[in-house]
Design an enzyme around this catalytic site. Structure first.
Site, PDB file in Angstrom:
ATOM      1  N   SER A 212       0.835  -1.201   0.000  1.00  0.00           N
ATOM      2  CA  SER A 212       0.000   0.000   0.000  1.00  0.00           C
ATOM      3  C   SER A 212       0.868   1.248   0.000  1.00  0.00           C
ATOM      4  CB  SER A 212      -0.929   0.013   1.222  1.00  0.00           C
ATOM      5  OG  SER A 212      -0.207   0.396   2.390  1.00  0.00           O
TER       6      SER A 212
ATOM      7  N   SER B 273       0.762   3.789   2.137  1.00  0.00           N
ATOM      8  CA  SER B 273       0.685   4.520   3.413  1.00  0.00           C
ATOM      9  C   SER B 273       2.026   5.078   3.880  1.00  0.00           C
ATOM     10  CB  SER B 273       0.106   3.616   4.501  1.00  0.00           C
ATOM     11  OG  SER B 273       1.003   2.581   4.854  1.00  0.00           O
TER      12      SER B 273
ATOM     13  N   LYS C 269       5.014   0.972   9.683  1.00  0.00           N
ATOM     14  CA  LYS C 269       4.799   2.396   9.946  1.00  0.00           C
ATOM     15  C   LYS C 269       6.061   2.951  10.612  1.00  0.00           C
ATOM     16  CE  LYS C 269       0.391   1.954   8.813  1.00  0.00           C
ATOM     17  NZ  LYS C 269      -0.176   2.498   7.560  1.00  0.00           N
TER      18      LYS C 269
ATOM     19  N   SER D 275      -3.236   6.818   5.553  1.00  0.00           N
ATOM     20  CA  SER D 275      -2.617   5.820   6.421  1.00  0.00           C
ATOM     21  C   SER D 275      -3.536   5.503   7.593  1.00  0.00           C
ATOM     22  CB  SER D 275      -1.268   6.334   6.952  1.00  0.00           C
ATOM     23  OG  SER D 275      -0.730   5.430   7.898  1.00  0.00           O
TER      24      SER D 275
END
Length: 251
Positions: free
Chosen positions: A44, A46, A107, A198
């Site tokens: 993804s 994010s 993250k 996100s």
């Protein structure tokens, strides 16, 4: 012994050696994956612009010590971490989603245990102090039709000096203004660099605070990268789909 017998013995011996080599290689790969490095791919956007869809990276398994999530299938052999080294603010880390440990997330570590984290008008605040945010050149992407899109890009610098870039697609998004989050003991507050795209610790029901035990490892280096939508295994398309400028990129 006949010639046929000798031939059979040689063939059997060769097969045995091949099996041994394969088994040893599998054991070595399991050891490396469990204790040293594990490959991950980015599905993804994010973490744009730091990580792109189609990036393949190595994650250091020993960076934070080991928990049950360091082992394939996460057998419940022990709790907590052994040889633990806490994450540092600004690390890009892979962790198991607290509400569903079968899912891997990646993250950036923003809040440490005991920190108070808040977003106000798109500015990150740590313990009541604004994190410096400097506007830099736009992030430019091109869609499948060749249309350019410009996204505002900023450089943030955390209190420990770690600096990185973030995107701000919408200056008035719901995630640009949040309540104050107080990070519990032995937990961390994680955020994506693509701030308006996100799902991270700002969404308590989806991600929330991440226990230290759920950390898998620290992202280290992109070892391969293909264009978004391309498949890494389609090697016949590599000359055109590989992003050579991202290979061996340190995160």
């Amino acid at each position: 012994m006949s010639v046929a017998g000798e031939k059979y013995k040689a063939e059997r011996g060769g097969t045995g050696e091949t099996v041994k080599i394969v088994v040893n290689a599998l054991i070595l790969a399991l050891i490396v994956r469990t204790f040293l490095f594990q490959p991950f791919n980015i599905p993804s956007g994010s973490m744009k612009p730091t990580l792109l869809v189609g990036d393949y990276l190595f994650v250091s398994k020993y960076a934070y010590g080991y928990s049950k999530y360091s082992i394939p299938f996460a057998p419940d052999l022990f709790s907590g971490r052994i040889w633990a080294t806490p994450p540092e603010r600004g690390d890009v880390a892979v962790f198991k989603l607290p509400r569903d440990p079968s899912v891997d997330y990646i993250k950036r570590v923003i809040g440490l245990p005991g920190d108070k984290v808040q977003m106000i008008n798109g500015v990150l605040y740590l313990n009541g102090t604004a994190v410096p945010k400097e506007r830099i050149e736009d992030y430019v992407t091109t869609d499948e039709f060749g249309t350019e899109t410009h996204v505002p890009r900023y450089r943030e610098t955390l209190p420990n000096g770690v600096s990185y870039t973030v995107l701000d697609l919408d200056p008035r998004s719901f995630s640009d203004d949040t309540p104050v989050y107080e990070v519990p003991p032995d937990h961390y507050f994680m955020m994506g660099d693509n701030r308006d795209n996100s799902t991270d610790s700002r969404v308590l029901g989806a991600v929330g605070y991440v226990p230290f035990e759920n950390f898998v490892g620290r992202a280290g280096m992109v070892f391969f990268s293909v264009d978004e939508g391309a498949k890494a295994w389609q090697f016949w398309e590599w000359p055109w789909t590989v992003r050579f400028d991202r290979i061996f990129k340190v995160i």
